[in-house]
Design an enzyme around this catalytic site. Structure first.
Site, short mmCIF file in Angstrom:
data_model
loop_
_atom_site.label_atom_id
_atom_site.label_comp_id
_atom_site.label_asym_id
_atom_site.label_seq_id
_atom_site.Cartn_x
_atom_site.Cartn_y
_atom_site.Cartn_z
N THR A 1 -5.32 10.16 0.07
CA THR A 1 -6.66 9.92 0.58
C THR A 1 -6.97 10.94 1.68
O THR A 1 -6.07 11.58 2.22
CB THR A 1 -6.81 8.51 1.18
N SER B 1 -12.24 5.57 4.01
CA SER B 1 -11.24 6.13 3.11
C SER B 1 -11.91 6.81 1.92
O SER B 1 -12.88 6.30 1.37
CB SER B 1 -10.31 5.02 2.62
N TYR C 1 -13.54 5.11 10.49
CA TYR C 1 -12.73 5.64 9.39
C TYR C 1 -13.31 5.12 8.08
O TYR C 1 -13.55 3.92 7.93
CB TYR C 1 -11.29 5.16 9.56
N HIS D 1 0.79 -1.24 0.00
CA HIS D 1 0.00 0.00 0.00
C HIS D 1 0.82 1.29 0.00
O HIS D 1 0.26 2.37 -0.24
CB HIS D 1 -0.94 0.01 1.21
#
Length: 667
Positions: free
Chosen positions: A507, A496, A494, A380
């Protein structure tokens, strides 16, 4: 600044569209590509060069400090009692009026000096690359491909060949500048046309974004795409490095823990003949070599500092050339010898596997199981879902609509034993001990992970839009109600959201837990009979409206999380003591993400998932499609994923009952 202004004004005019369409990982972007059938080397030949818009993309705005503090306090409100909130509010005001103001002014000045990038890009790379925990479970997600619609094409060898060739066509199309630019179309009938493309290609790249804006089209940042191929995250002490070698022409294939390489691009830069690639993959699939006693790939599951030390040991022990082949490979193709039993088994297989047949540091692993089930597992740090999903969409479309080989194709009559090189690694006792320990640590970690899956089939996007509700908002509300029902509290959540509409955007965080969702959740869980159906419907509508506002703000770079992160990063880099604001227990709590969520929607993808980001959290991948809502939820031993999904199901049932004018069901 001019570009930011027009982008903001446009999103005001198209508020409804931005909230519902500008979803995380820019799911479901509408586009039409002109196929070029004259050559199999490319996916298509775009009239508009791939990077045509990159130079004129608007810059990611640094939000006003006052707005950031206001948004932060709004997000804290549902998580704190009155006394806690007053303390946090005072610390926030002091920060805004004191050291926070100084840091903000420094950040704005720094941003103005670095107009080639965004204020978050460098800190965000550092955040990922300085993380010392294993990338497996802690950051790498997966996205599973839909099956090939033609069942016979799901044969492992056939599909592996077709997907590999399509991936190579993507590489060639990207590097030639023929890949259609990634564009968010608010009015495709005007902007996604050959006529517009013929016009915009002649507009200078320094102005091209404005030309797209005039027809309500928003080009997205494509600066991450070059890291898709020939790239690997290298373990280093304290901070890893990203390595890319675009000259390498070989593919890395892992099977049964063994490493194989062979060239898939010839000396002229052309994709090798598909039947030759098929022959080499068949050769690898027929190799009867036993699994190595010490599977080297397990080292990529280790904590980064441990792996860095062991990698240096590998280099010192004469493995430099072999490691270079691994690191520089175009990508890693993983051929598994077992079929997928069910969707839960698929999730475990693609999210982590057994730790021996993936190179988790590659930009991505393309995984194919014995029955042809396919997925992408990606590292990532180099990029986000926008680039990976575009790649996945293109590979799925090309491999299913223009397959390079058929199930009846005969592999080329070539000597694969000469073309395919099996990599050998020299292992001393230190390395063998390191591999054994890494495998044990990996096994211990994945034993604690549970994955559960469910589908809600009463309805989805179509029904919710008829109610003038944001489908994403309703899904998020269901998660809030479910957690309150299961654990009796509202917690840090959360979601994204891509900021790829800006140059070097990454992001931003949507904070779905709000005062609105808390009130609504408490009404559903604790006082369902206190309110009329009409009042409950109004509460849901208020949640939807506020969530849509948060989504629009996040997509516009107007959240609070990245700004506060950037200020903290700047303070740490300049050596100032950590301000009291960041030492507040409430700041730690809101960043201890119990409900980590992400959504995507694409015909190419059946599901996507990731592990929780904290030991007592849930990792929630979800999709709201036309007529159903799907979830894949992961948890460790501190939480019960199965029970949570039961609560989500009841929450959605209750929401749909209310929207249909019925009463909430008991239970």
């Amino acid at each position: 600044m001019a570009a930011q202004a027009v982008l903001a004004s446009s999103f005001s005019r198209f508020r409804g569209a931005s909230a519902s369409q500008f979803q995380p990982v820019s799911a479901g972007l509408r586009r039409s590509y002109s196929q070029d059938g004259s050559t199999s080397q490319f996916l298509h030949r775009s009239l508009v060069p791939t990077m045509h818009y990159q130079k004129s993309l608007p810059r990611l705005p640094v939000p006003k400090l006052e707005d950031t503090i206001r948004r932060y306090l709004n997000a804290q409100k549902p998580l704190l009692n009155d006394d806690q909130f007053r303390k946090t509010e005072q610390l926030a005001v002091n920060f805004r009026n004191g050291i926070g103001r100084e840091l903000h002014e420094q950040l704005v000045a720094q941003d103005k000096r670095n107009k080639h990038t965004s204020y978050i890009s460098g800190p965000w790379f550092d955040m990922y690359l300085k993380a010392r925990e294993s990338v497996v479970l802690n950051s790498n997600p997966f996205m599973a491909f839909s099956p090939d619609p033609k069942a016979e094409y799901n044969d492992q060898l056939t599909r592996a060949t077709n997907m590999t060739v399509s991936a190579l066509r993507f590489l060639k199309t990207l590097r030639a500048g023929f890949l259609e630019p990634e564009v968010f179309h608010l009015n495709p009938s005007r902007s996604d046309t050959q006529a517009f493309k013929r016009f915009i290609r002649f507009v200078p790249s320094s102005l091209s974004w404005f030309g797209a804006y005039m027809v309500n089209a928003y080009p997205l940042d494509m600066s991450q795409y070059f890291r898709l191929f020939n790239s690997t995250r290298l373990p280093k002490h304290n901070r890893d490095e990203l390595f890319t070698d675009e000259k390498a022409r070989h593919l890395l294939v892992l099977r049964n823990g063994n490493f194989y390489i062979f060239d898939v691009i010839d000396r002229e830069g052309n994709v090798m003949k598909p039947l030759e690639i098929q022959a080499h993959l068949k050769y690898i699939l027929s190799d009867n070599s036993a699994a190595p006693a010490f599977p080297l790939a397990s080292l990529t599951t280790e904590s980064r500092d441990s792996w860095a030390s062991l990698r240096q040991e590998l280099l010192d022990n004469g493995n430099e050339e072999a490691l270079r082949k691994v690191d520089s490979a175009i990508f890693c193709l993983c051929l598994d010898d077992s079929p997928v039993r069910d969707l839960i088994h698929l999730s475990h297989t693609m999210l982590h596997g057994d730790g021996t047949n993936r190179w988790y540091d590659k930009s991505f692993n393309l995984i194919l199981t014995k029955d042809g089930t396919a997925a992408i597992h990606f590292e990532h740090s180099w990029g986000d879902g926008v680039a990976m999903l575009r790649f996945q969409n293109e590979v799925f479309k090309d491999s299913t609509q223009s397959p390079a080989v058929t199930p009846l194709s005969q592999p080329a009559a070539v000597d694969s034993s000469l073309a395919v090189q099996k990599l050998a690694f020299k292992l001393n006792d230190t390395l063998k001990e390191g591999i054994v320990k890494a495998k044990q640590n990996f096994d211990d970690a994945v034993k604690k992970l549970t994955v559960e899956i469910f589908e809600f089939n009463r309805g989805g996007k179509e029904f919710l839009k008829k109610q003038n509700l944001s489908p994403d908002a309703v899904a998020q509300l269901a998660f809030q109600i479910a957690f309150l029902h299961q654990y009796g509290q509202t917690v840090a959540t959360y979601e994204s959201c891509s900021t790829a509409a800006f140059k070097h955007g990454r992001t931003e965080t949507i904070r779905p837990a709000s005062a609105y969702t808390k009130s609504c959740s408490e009404a559903f869980v604790r006082e369902p009979h206190k309110y009329s159906t009409a009042e409950m419907q109004q509460m849901i509508a208020e949640c939807s409206k506020y969530h849509s506002q948060l989504t629009k703000e996040a997509a516009m770079g107007q959240g609070f999380d990245r700004h506060l992160f950037g200020l903290k990063y700047l303070g740490e880099s300049t050596g100032i003591p950590l301000p009291d604001f960041y030492q507040d227990q409430a700041y730690a709590q809101i960043n201890h993400i119990i409900l980590s969520t992400s959504t995507l929607s694409s015909p190419a993808v059946t599901m996507g998932g990731f592990a929780p980001v904290v030991p007592d959290g849930f990792g929630i991948g979800y999709r709201v499609l036309d007529n159903f809502i799907g979830c894949i939820v992961s948890s460790y031993t501190a939480r019960n994923a199965h029970e949570f999904l039961q609560c989500v199901h009841k929450s959605l049932d209750d929401i749909f009952n209310i929207l249909e004018g019925k009463h909430i069901s008991k239970g």
